[in-house]
Design a protein around this motif. Structure first.
Motif, short mmCIF file in Angstrom:
data_model
loop_
_atom_site.label_atom_id
_atom_site.label_comp_id
_atom_site.label_asym_id
_atom_site.label_seq_id
_atom_site.Cartn_x
_atom_site.Cartn_y
_atom_site.Cartn_z
N ASP A 19 13.77 -10.03 -1.53
CA ASP A 19 13.14 -10.80 -0.47
C ASP A 19 13.60 -10.30 0.90
N PRO A 20 13.15 -9.10 1.27
CA PRO A 20 13.63 -8.50 2.52
C PRO A 20 12.81 -8.95 3.74
N ARG A 21 12.63 -10.24 3.91
CA ARG A 21 11.76 -10.79 4.97
C ARG A 21 10.37 -10.15 4.86
N GLY A 22 9.83 -10.19 3.68
CA GLY A 22 8.53 -9.58 3.43
C GLY A 22 8.40 -9.34 1.94
N ILE A 23 7.47 -8.51 1.55
CA ILE A 23 7.24 -8.25 0.13
C ILE A 23 8.43 -7.50 -0.48
N GLY A 24 8.87 -7.97 -1.63
CA GLY A 24 10.08 -7.42 -2.28
C GLY A 24 9.96 -5.95 -2.64
N CYS A 25 11.06 -5.23 -2.48
CA CYS A 25 11.09 -3.79 -2.77
C CYS A 25 10.75 -3.52 -4.24
N GLN A 26 11.20 -4.44 -5.13
CA GLN A 26 11.06 -4.19 -6.57
C GLN A 26 9.59 -4.13 -7.00
N LEU A 27 8.71 -4.75 -6.22
CA LEU A 27 7.30 -4.76 -6.60
C LEU A 27 6.70 -3.36 -6.57
N CYS A 28 7.22 -2.50 -5.72
CA CYS A 28 6.70 -1.13 -5.66
C CYS A 28 7.70 -0.11 -6.20
N HIS A 29 8.99 -0.39 -6.09
CA HIS A 29 9.98 0.63 -6.47
C HIS A 29 10.73 0.29 -7.75
N GLY A 30 10.40 -0.84 -8.38
CA GLY A 30 11.07 -1.22 -9.63
C GLY A 30 12.35 -1.99 -9.37
N ASP A 31 12.80 -2.73 -10.40
CA ASP A 31 13.95 -3.62 -10.26
C ASP A 31 15.23 -2.91 -9.83
#
Ligand code: HEC
Length: 127
Positions: free
Chosen positions: A32-44
């Motif tokens: 939750d980096p003040r926006g769409i989570g990194c994991q959604l595009c780069h994986g967990d």
């Protein structure tokens, strides 16, 4: 006295999130980096991920984020401070970027010691 309560109250609310380890903080920030989570595009774990596959002019294409858990810090840092096609711009602080990097590299040391052990074994085989 009334004002004192106003001063203390926000502290009580915040204190719940104050007592988390740096890794818990980093893990939350990654998702939750003040926006769409990194994991959604780069994986967990930052291993990279294909988000969508599609055809453009009969040519198969895919969209997703690349592997980001094996980059040198300078590359990682730069990517988060410049516009990258297909990726939201985040405006993270240096500390936040460092924290995300820590999260993505938390198992690096373990891997390194395994590698050292392996090379020692290999040496034994050579003998
Ligand atoms: C909407 C999808 C999306 C999200 C969410 C996203 N990224 Fe990306 N990211 C991309 C794409 C697309 C690229 C550029 C193409 C590529 O390298 O796959 C990229 C590139 C990068 C790169 C550079 C990779 C390289 O090899 O130079 C880094 C580092 C990176 N992203 C980190 C992050 C971090 C950290 C977050 C969360 C704060 C994040 N990304 C969130 C899609 C996304």
């Amino acid at each position: 006295m009334k004002y004192l309560i106003f001063l203390i109250f926000p502290y009580l609310l915040l204190s719940e999130t104050t007592f988390i380890t740096p890794m818990e903080y980093a893990s939350r920030l990654y998702k939750d980096p003040r926006g769409i989570g990194c994991q959604l595009c780069h994986g967990d774990k930052g291993e990279g991920k294909i988000v969508a596959e599609y055809k453009h002019k009969k040519i198969k294409k895919s969209f997703g984020g690349s592997t980001i858990n094996k980059l040198p810090y300078e590359v990682f840092y730069k990517a988060l401070n410049t516009r990258t096609d297909g990726m939201p711009r985040y405006f993270l602080t240096d500390r936040e970027i460092a924290s995300l990097y820590l999260f993505l590299h938390q198992n690096d040391e373990v891997k390194k010691t395994k590698e050292v052990k392996k090379t020692k074994k290999e040496k034994q085989v050579v003998k």
